[in-house]
Scaffold this motif. Structure first.
Motif, PDB file in Angstrom:
ATOM      1  N   VAL A  91     -12.787  -0.385  -3.495  1.00 21.82           N
ATOM      2  CA  VAL A  91     -13.463  -1.370  -3.293  1.00 21.82           C
ATOM      3  C   VAL A  91     -12.819  -2.137  -2.041  1.00 21.82           C
ATOM      4  O   VAL A  91     -11.450  -2.183  -2.191  1.00 21.82           O
ATOM      5  N   PHE A  92     -13.220  -2.682  -1.142  1.00 24.73           N
ATOM      6  CA  PHE A  92     -13.083  -3.082   0.078  1.00 24.73           C
ATOM      7  C   PHE A  92     -13.239  -4.713   0.062  1.00 24.73           C
ATOM      8  O   PHE A  92     -14.625  -5.038  -0.088  1.00 24.73           O
ATOM      9  N   ILE A  93     -12.708  -5.718  -0.131  1.00 25.28           N
ATOM     10  CA  ILE A  93     -12.895  -7.148  -0.261  1.00 25.28           C
ATOM     11  C   ILE A  93     -12.623  -7.959   0.944  1.00 25.28           C
ATOM     12  O   ILE A  93     -11.429  -7.885   1.658  1.00 25.28           O
ATOM     13  N   ILE A  94     -13.328  -8.805   1.402  1.00 20.14           N
ATOM     14  CA  ILE A  94     -13.107  -9.945   2.287  1.00 20.14           C
ATOM     15  C   ILE A  94     -13.464 -11.051   1.905  1.00 20.14           C
ATOM     16  O   ILE A  94     -14.636 -11.412   1.313  1.00 20.14           O
ATOM     17  N   CYS A 106      -8.864  -9.550  -6.243  1.00 18.34           N
ATOM     18  CA  CYS A 106      -8.112  -8.101  -6.028  1.00 18.34           C
ATOM     19  C   CYS A 106      -7.592  -7.875  -7.689  1.00 18.34           C
ATOM     20  O   CYS A 106      -7.482  -6.537  -7.842  1.00 18.34           O
ATOM     21  N   ARG A 107      -6.970  -8.758  -8.346  1.00 18.77           N
ATOM     22  CA  ARG A 107      -6.726  -8.505  -9.662  1.00 18.77           C
ATOM     23  C   ARG A 107      -7.890  -7.820 -10.473  1.00 18.77           C
ATOM     24  O   ARG A 107      -7.358  -7.072 -11.423  1.00 18.77           O
ATOM     25  N   LEU A 115      -9.592   2.018  -7.010  1.00 23.16           N
ATOM     26  CA  LEU A 115      -8.742   1.916  -5.792  1.00 23.16           C
ATOM     27  C   LEU A 115      -9.090   0.543  -4.912  1.00 23.16           C
ATOM     28  O   LEU A 115     -10.145   0.481  -4.671  1.00 23.16           O
ATOM     29  N   LEU A 116      -8.174   0.005  -4.813  1.00 19.03           N
ATOM     30  CA  LEU A 116      -8.226  -1.411  -4.006  1.00 19.03           C
ATOM     31  C   LEU A 116      -7.850  -1.181  -2.499  1.00 19.03           C
ATOM     32  O   LEU A 116      -6.778  -0.642  -2.235  1.00 19.03           O
ATOM     33  N   ALA A 123       0.926  -9.403  -3.287  1.00 19.82           N
ATOM     34  CA  ALA A 123       1.115  -9.489  -2.153  1.00 19.82           C
ATOM     35  C   ALA A 123       0.242 -11.003  -1.658  1.00 19.82           C
ATOM     36  O   ALA A 123       0.814 -11.749  -0.780  1.00 19.82           O
ATOM     37  N   VAL A 124      -0.955 -10.704  -2.299  1.00 19.04           N
ATOM     38  CA  VAL A 124      -2.026 -11.963  -1.809  1.00 19.04           C
ATOM     39  C   VAL A 124      -1.520 -13.359  -2.118  1.00 19.04           C
ATOM     40  O   VAL A 124      -1.423 -14.080  -1.316  1.00 19.04           O
ATOM     41  N   GLU A 125      -0.887 -13.171  -3.311  1.00 20.46           N
ATOM     42  CA  GLU A 125      -0.417 -14.506  -3.881  1.00 20.46           C
ATOM     43  C   GLU A 125       0.711 -15.224  -3.055  1.00 20.46           C
ATOM     44  O   GLU A 125       0.674 -16.385  -2.856  1.00 20.46           O
ATOM     45  N   MET A 126       1.661 -14.168  -2.808  1.00 18.94           N
ATOM     46  CA  MET A 126       2.818 -14.673  -2.089  1.00 18.94           C
ATOM     47  C   MET A 126       2.449 -15.223  -0.515  1.00 18.94           C
ATOM     48  O   MET A 126       2.827 -16.331  -0.317  1.00 18.94           O
ATOM     49  N   THR A 127       1.563 -14.481  -0.048  1.00 24.57           N
ATOM     50  CA  THR A 127       1.095 -14.833   1.284  1.00 24.57           C
ATOM     51  C   THR A 127       0.223 -15.878   1.440  1.00 24.57           C
ATOM     52  O   THR A 127      -0.061 -16.428   2.535  1.00 24.57           O
ATOM     53  N   ALA A 128      -0.852 -16.170   0.535  1.00 28.42           N
ATOM     54  CA  ALA A 128      -1.616 -17.150   0.537  1.00 28.42           C
ATOM     55  C   ALA A 128      -0.930 -18.684   0.767  1.00 28.42           C
ATOM     56  O   ALA A 128      -1.590 -19.435   1.176  1.00 28.42           O
TER      57      ALA A 128
END
Length: 339
Positions: A91-94, A106-107, A115-116, A123-128
């Protein structure tokens, strides 16, 4: 391999509300670019979720490689999304980080053991969060913009910038010239989740990077097109594949970031401002950015191949030399008139 590509706005994420035209144009541009590139990799068939109010004629010539799953009012996005991620290989997410949306999607994929093709939800939570990013990178002596909650008792020289802690692009950004304007802003606006930063004079720019654990590769340096609009800032597009005198600095920067946030994976955008004293990092965007739409033409190669390499055990090439671009590519957002 079957890859589900989901661009949240076009995929029916807003099926219960109207679609904003300016954001829709940008979203469609990114979706078309990544689907075209993934199909041309000749490694996968593509499935996309598509809001029933939209059509996608640009991809008609890929009909045998692209399956479209309509999202309807009756079933809604989330029901079809959770079902779809169970039956594909990857899966590819935008999607925007705002409100924890990208992290949640993502979760979902991680929990489905699919496969993500994005950075990890951690990492998304941290950089968001702009505050978390600023604190984390400052602790590692990286030149990053100082970021505090709007009500924190910290002296700033004016003007200052007010923005959402998890905002995307120029969304909700205000430039306030003095203390009186801050007080007026607090009286008229909802300030929960807002942060303040110093206003930095300089060239706004971004890096298009691919990460794989502790490895990284810069694909391009991009000049951002910014227009002031009274007390607002508007993102009007980007020039992809420009040259920069800070190339060696950016090589070191992305290697540091890869070591600090190993959950970054695949395509990541990094925003900076180049001040008189050097580049200052603004934010890390763990997702596809508008610049992606110009990469293939600017690099004369398929950037999706670099993204897939991050997840297929092939690794990514280290950044060892200044890339040679052909002609820089200008990507303009329709709601602006940058020159």
């Amino acid at each position: 391999m079957q890859i589900l590509v989901v661009e949240y706005l076009t995929a029916g994420g807003l099926i219960e509300s109207s679609l904003p035209p300016s954001l829709l144009a940008e979203a469609t541009m990114m979706l078309q670019a990544i689907v075209t590139d993934l199909v041309d990799c000749q490694q996968a068939d593509i499935q996309i979720l598509l809001d029933e109010r939209l059509s996608f004629p640009e991809l008609q010539h890929f009909r045998e490689h692209v399956q479209v799953v309509p999202i309807t009012h009756q079933h809604g996005f989330r029901t079809i999304w959770l079902d779809a991620i169970q039956y594909v290989d990857a899966v590819f997410i935008i999607a925007p980080e705002s409100g924890g949306l990208l992290q949640t999607l993502c979760r979902d994929v991680e929990r489905a053991n699919t496969l993500l093709l994005n950075s990890s939800s951690v990492a998304v939570e941290m950089t968001a969060s702009k505050i978390k990013t600023s604190q984390l990178l400052a602790e590692q002596s990286i030149a990053v913009i100082k970021t505090d909650l709007i009500d924190s008792i910290v002296d700033y020289s004016f003007p200052i910038v007010i923005k959402p802690d998890d905002g995307v692009g120029s969304e909700g950004i205000h430039i306030l010239p003095d203390k009186a304007s801050i007080e007026r802003f607090k009286q008229t606006e909802q300030c929960t989740g807002l942060v303040k930063q110093p206003f930095l004079e300089g060239q706004a720019a971004s890096l298009s990077v691919v990460f794989n654990g502790h490895q990284s590769r810069i694909l391009s340096y991009n000049q951002q097109l910014i227009e002031p609009d009274q007390d607002l800032i508007r993102f009007c597009g980007t020039i992809v594949g420009e040259q920069t005198r800070f190339w060696h600095f950016y090589k070191s920067l992305v290697m540091q970031i890869a070591a600090i946030i190993p959950g970054l994976k695949g395509y990541v955008g990094i925003d900076v401002v180049e001040t008189e004293s050097g580049p200052v990092l603004l934010e890390i965007n763990p997702r596809l950015t508008t610049s992606y739409a110009g990469l293939r033409q600017a690099l004369s190669m398929n950037p999706a191949e670099c993204i897939l390499q991050c997840f297929t055990g092939q690794g990514v090439s280290g950044v060892s030399a200044k890339p040679e671009y052909h002609t820089p590519v200008r990507i303009t957002i329709d709601h602006c008139h940058a020159h």
